[in-house]
Write a protein that holds these residues in place. Structure first.
Motif, PDB file in Angstrom:
ATOM      1  N   LYS A 129      44.653  55.708  48.396  1.00 16.88           N
ATOM      2  CA  LYS A 129      44.309  55.741  49.817  1.00 16.88           C
ATOM      3  C   LYS A 129      44.562  54.400  50.502  1.00 16.88           C
ATOM      4  CE  LYS A 129      41.096  57.394  53.168  1.00 16.88           C
ATOM      5  NZ  LYS A 129      39.917  58.169  53.425  1.00 16.88           N
ATOM      6  N   HIS A 130      44.307  53.304  49.779  1.00 15.01           N
ATOM      7  CA  HIS A 130      44.442  51.951  50.345  1.00 15.01           C
ATOM      8  C   HIS A 130      45.238  51.077  49.368  1.00 15.01           C
ATOM      9  CE1 HIS A 130      41.391  52.937  53.347  1.00 15.01           C
ATOM     10  NE2 HIS A 130      40.634  53.390  52.371  1.00 15.01           N
ATOM     11  N   PRO A 131      46.575  51.138  49.413  1.00 15.08           N
ATOM     12  CA  PRO A 131      47.378  50.390  48.432  1.00 15.08           C
ATOM     13  C   PRO A 131      47.354  48.864  48.599  1.00 15.08           C
ATOM     14  CG  PRO A 131      48.787  51.588  49.955  1.00 15.08           C
ATOM     15  CD  PRO A 131      47.382  52.006  50.257  1.00 15.08           C
ATOM     16  N   GLU A 132      46.936  48.372  49.755  1.00 21.70           N
ATOM     17  CA  GLU A 132      46.833  46.919  49.935  1.00 21.70           C
ATOM     18  C   GLU A 132      45.556  46.457  49.242  1.00 21.70           C
ATOM     19  OE1 GLU A 132      49.238  45.194  51.753  1.00 21.70           O
ATOM     20  OE2 GLU A 132      50.260  47.128  51.890  1.00 21.70           O
ATOM     21  N   LEU A 179      49.792  55.526  36.511  1.00 23.88           N
ATOM     22  CA  LEU A 179      50.287  54.159  36.326  1.00 23.88           C
ATOM     23  C   LEU A 179      50.615  53.578  37.691  1.00 23.88           C
ATOM     24  CD1 LEU A 179      52.822  54.552  33.372  1.00 23.88           C
ATOM     25  CD2 LEU A 179      50.398  54.063  33.252  1.00 23.88           C
ATOM     26  N   PHE A 180      50.156  52.367  37.927  1.00 24.49           N
ATOM     27  CA  PHE A 180      50.426  51.675  39.181  1.00 24.49           C
ATOM     28  C   PHE A 180      51.120  50.358  38.892  1.00 24.49           C
ATOM     29  CE2 PHE A 180      46.967  54.408  40.381  1.00 24.49           C
ATOM     30  CZ  PHE A 180      47.211  54.727  41.714  1.00 24.49           C
ATOM     31  N   ARG A 181      52.076  50.024  39.731  1.00 26.14           N
ATOM     32  CA  ARG A 181      52.668  48.687  39.697  1.00 26.14           C
ATOM     33  C   ARG A 181      52.095  47.930  40.885  1.00 26.14           C
ATOM     34  NH1 ARG A 181      57.781  49.489  38.298  1.00 26.14           N
ATOM     35  NH2 ARG A 181      57.210  48.830  36.196  1.00 26.14           N
ATOM     36  N   LEU A 182      51.539  46.754  40.598  1.00 26.13           N
ATOM     37  CA  LEU A 182      51.034  45.877  41.648  1.00 26.13           C
ATOM     38  C   LEU A 182      52.052  44.786  41.877  1.00 26.13           C
ATOM     39  CD1 LEU A 182      47.294  45.371  40.586  1.00 26.13           C
ATOM     40  CD2 LEU A 182      48.280  47.142  42.041  1.00 26.13           C
ATOM     41  N   GLU A 183      52.513  44.687  43.118  1.00 23.94           N
ATOM     42  CA  GLU A 183      53.508  43.667  43.466  1.00 23.94           C
ATOM     43  C   GLU A 183      52.911  42.730  44.492  1.00 23.94           C
ATOM     44  OE1 GLU A 183      57.511  46.224  42.758  1.00 23.94           O
ATOM     45  OE2 GLU A 183      56.289  46.770  44.483  1.00 23.94           O
ATOM     46  N   ARG A 184      53.242  41.461  44.364  1.00 23.35           N
ATOM     47  CA  ARG A 184      52.716  40.463  45.299  1.00 23.35           C
ATOM     48  C   ARG A 184      53.209  40.752  46.712  1.00 23.35           C
ATOM     49  NH1 ARG A 184      51.526  35.299  42.262  1.00 23.35           N
ATOM     50  NH2 ARG A 184      51.685  35.910  40.083  1.00 23.35           N
ATOM     51  N   ALA A 212      39.799  40.070  28.399  1.00 24.55           N
ATOM     52  CA  ALA A 212      41.150  39.503  28.344  1.00 24.55           C
ATOM     53  C   ALA A 212      41.405  38.761  27.034  1.00 24.55           C
ATOM     54  CB  ALA A 212      41.385  38.585  29.534  1.00 24.55           C
ATOM     55  N   ARG A 213      40.371  38.624  26.204  1.00 22.36           N
ATOM     56  CA  ARG A 213      40.583  38.032  24.877  1.00 22.36           C
ATOM     57  C   ARG A 213      41.405  38.986  24.005  1.00 22.36           C
ATOM     58  NH1 ARG A 213      39.629  33.181  26.308  1.00 22.36           N
ATOM     59  NH2 ARG A 213      37.480  32.647  26.741  1.00 22.36           N
ATOM     60  N   MET A 214      41.390  40.298  24.359  1.00 17.56           N
ATOM     61  CA  MET A 214      42.168  41.290  23.622  1.00 17.56           C
ATOM     62  C   MET A 214      43.406  41.703  24.396  1.00 17.56           C
ATOM     63  SD  MET A 214      39.111  43.666  22.216  1.00 17.56           S
ATOM     64  CE  MET A 214      38.123  43.489  23.695  1.00 17.56           C
ATOM     65  N   LEU A 215      43.239  41.926  25.676  1.00 19.61           N
ATOM     66  CA  LEU A 215      44.324  42.349  26.565  1.00 19.61           C
ATOM     67  C   LEU A 215      44.263  41.502  27.824  1.00 19.61           C
ATOM     68  CD1 LEU A 215      44.017  46.247  26.525  1.00 19.61           C
ATOM     69  CD2 LEU A 215      46.010  44.939  25.851  1.00 19.61           C
ATOM     70  N   PRO A 216      45.407  41.204  28.425  1.00 22.11           N
ATOM     71  CA  PRO A 216      45.350  40.509  29.705  1.00 22.11           C
ATOM     72  C   PRO A 216      44.551  41.345  30.702  1.00 22.11           C
ATOM     73  CG  PRO A 216      47.599  40.628  28.881  1.00 22.11           C
ATOM     74  CD  PRO A 216      46.757  41.494  27.996  1.00 22.11           C
ATOM     75  N   GLY A 217      43.863  40.673  31.615  1.00 21.84           N
ATOM     76  CA  GLY A 217      43.043  41.405  32.570  1.00 21.84           C
ATOM     77  C   GLY A 217      43.028  40.768  33.941  1.00 21.84           C
ATOM     78  N   VAL A 218      42.750  41.591  34.927  1.00 24.89           N
ATOM     79  CA  VAL A 218      42.588  41.165  36.312  1.00 24.89           C
ATOM     80  C   VAL A 218      41.273  41.728  36.822  1.00 24.89           C
ATOM     81  CG1 VAL A 218      45.068  41.056  36.822  1.00 24.89           C
ATOM     82  CG2 VAL A 218      43.813  43.174  37.272  1.00 24.89           C
ATOM     83  N   ILE A 219      40.792  41.135  37.907  1.00 19.40           N
ATOM     84  CA  ILE A 219      39.733  41.761  38.684  1.00 19.40           C
ATOM     85  C   ILE A 219      40.435  42.308  39.921  1.00 19.40           C
ATOM     86  CG2 ILE A 219      37.610  41.461  39.994  1.00 19.40           C
ATOM     87  CD1 ILE A 219      37.009  41.015  37.128  1.00 19.40           C
ATOM     88  N   LEU A 220      40.468  43.618  40.035  1.00 15.20           N
ATOM     89  CA  LEU A 220      41.088  44.270  41.181  1.00 15.20           C
ATOM     90  C   LEU A 220      40.056  44.408  42.291  1.00 15.20           C
ATOM     91  CD1 LEU A 220      43.412  46.042  42.445  1.00 15.20           C
ATOM     92  CD2 LEU A 220      42.226  48.003  41.413  1.00 15.20           C
ATOM     93  N   THR A 221      40.408  43.967  43.483  1.00 14.36           N
ATOM     94  CA  THR A 221      39.575  44.220  44.655  1.00 14.36           C
ATOM     95  C   THR A 221      40.362  45.162  45.548  1.00 14.36           C
ATOM     96  OG1 THR A 221      38.532  42.049  44.505  1.00 14.36           O
ATOM     97  CG2 THR A 221      38.313  43.221  46.592  1.00 14.36           C
ATOM     98  N   ALA A 252      47.194  38.507  46.815  1.00 12.12           N
ATOM     99  CA  ALA A 252      47.354  39.742  47.582  1.00 12.12           C
ATOM    100  C   ALA A 252      48.458  40.581  46.944  1.00 12.12           C
ATOM    101  CB  ALA A 252      47.694  39.425  49.033  1.00 12.12           C
ATOM    102  N   VAL A 253      48.183  41.872  46.777  1.00 11.84           N
ATOM    103  CA  VAL A 253      49.146  42.774  46.144  1.00 11.84           C
ATOM    104  C   VAL A 253      49.225  44.094  46.926  1.00 11.84           C
ATOM    105  CG1 VAL A 253      48.837  41.831  43.812  1.00 11.84           C
ATOM    106  CG2 VAL A 253      47.401  43.735  44.576  1.00 11.84           C
ATOM    107  N   ARG A 254      50.283  44.817  46.650  1.00  6.70           N
ATOM    108  CA  ARG A 254      50.433  46.190  47.137  1.00  6.70           C
ATOM    109  C   ARG A 254      50.657  47.061  45.914  1.00  6.70           C
ATOM    110  NH1 ARG A 254      51.009  49.128  51.529  1.00  6.70           N
ATOM    111  NH2 ARG A 254      52.250  51.006  51.449  1.00  6.70           N
ATOM    112  N   ALA A 255      49.868  48.129  45.801  1.00  5.02           N
ATOM    113  CA  ALA A 255      49.950  49.028  44.649  1.00  5.02           C
ATOM    114  C   ALA A 255      50.888  50.189  44.954  1.00  5.02           C
ATOM    115  CB  ALA A 255      48.565  49.567  44.316  1.00  5.02           C
ATOM    116  N   ARG A 256      51.630  50.584  43.922  1.00  3.45           N
ATOM    117  CA  ARG A 256      52.528  51.730  44.051  1.00  3.45           C
ATOM    118  C   ARG A 256      52.357  52.619  42.832  1.00  3.45           C
ATOM    119  NH1 ARG A 256      57.715  51.997  42.493  1.00  3.45           N
ATOM    120  NH2 ARG A 256      57.821  49.757  42.141  1.00  3.45           N
ATOM    121  N   LEU A 257      52.017  53.907  43.066  1.00  5.78           N
ATOM    122  CA  LEU A 257      51.905  54.881  41.980  1.00  5.78           C
ATOM    123  C   LEU A 257      53.303  55.155  41.439  1.00  5.78           C
ATOM    124  CD1 LEU A 257      50.124  56.930  40.389  1.00  5.78           C
ATOM    125  CD2 LEU A 257      50.702  58.590  42.178  1.00  5.78           C
ATOM    126  N   LEU A 258      53.455  55.054  40.136  1.00  5.67           N
ATOM    127  CA  LEU A 258      54.759  55.280  39.521  1.00  5.67           C
ATOM    128  C   LEU A 258      54.938  56.762  39.189  1.00  5.67           C
ATOM    129  CD1 LEU A 258      55.011  52.197  37.139  1.00  5.67           C
ATOM    130  CD2 LEU A 258      55.687  52.415  39.537  1.00  5.67           C
TER     131      LEU A 258
END
Length: 156
Positions: A98-101, A150-155, A44-53, A112-118
């Motif tokens: 398979k598991h967007p939650e 590409l996925f959008r993660l929404e709270r 994340a020093r170069m790009l913002p980052g998350v840890i996706l579970t 907590a997020v829900r993923a959606r394929l764009l």
């Protein structure tokens, strides 16, 4: 542009980086993230980052993956399944299909997020934004026949 960022972009566009980075970057990110109790993600020093579970598509077990992300206005995130320009889709994209939650660790907070394929025009707009955000994605797409997911993660 911060000093050195253009050089990092150039290096990250290479095939050599695509061979090495998937084995090194996530392992280092996971270790540092764990040691700092979620406060530091080195990449994340170069790009913002998350840890996706996300839940594993086949195993059903939680899978933690450090990922670069593009934060969006309104508190959502765009995830780009570039796999560093390697041929196959990254495993985490199949997990989200398979598991967007899921959840993300963002600046030390679990969300907590829900993923959606764009798809379609929405994907095209997001892809243009991703290229403006991190130009090496164009080199990754040029090296592969698959369309980068590409996925959008929404709270939730």
């Amino acid at each position: 542009m911060p000093p050195g960022l253009r050089m990092v972009q150039k290096v990250s566009s290479t095939r050599a980086f695509a061979r090495i980075a998937p084995h090194v970057v996530p392992a280092v990110d996971r270790a540092v993230h764990r040691l700092t109790r979620g406060q530091v993600l080195l990449s994340a020093r170069m790009l913002p980052g998350v840890i996706l579970t996300a839940t594993g598509a086949r195993s059903g077990q939680p899978r933690r993956t450090p990922l670069a992300c593009m934060p969006e206005d309104g508190g959502s995130w765009l995830l780009i399944g570039s796999n560093f320009g390697r041929p196959g889709h990254p495993a985490w994209t199949g997990n989200l299909l398979k598991h967007p939650e899921a959840s993300v660790s963002w600046h030390g907070a679990d969300i907590a997020v829900r993923a959606r394929l764009l798809t379609g025009e929405e994907r095209e707009r997001a892809w243009r934004a991703a290229l403006a955000f991190w130009p090496p994605y164009a080199a990754y797409q040029a090296r592969v026949e698959r369309e980068i997911r590409l996925f959008r993660l929404e709270r939730r």
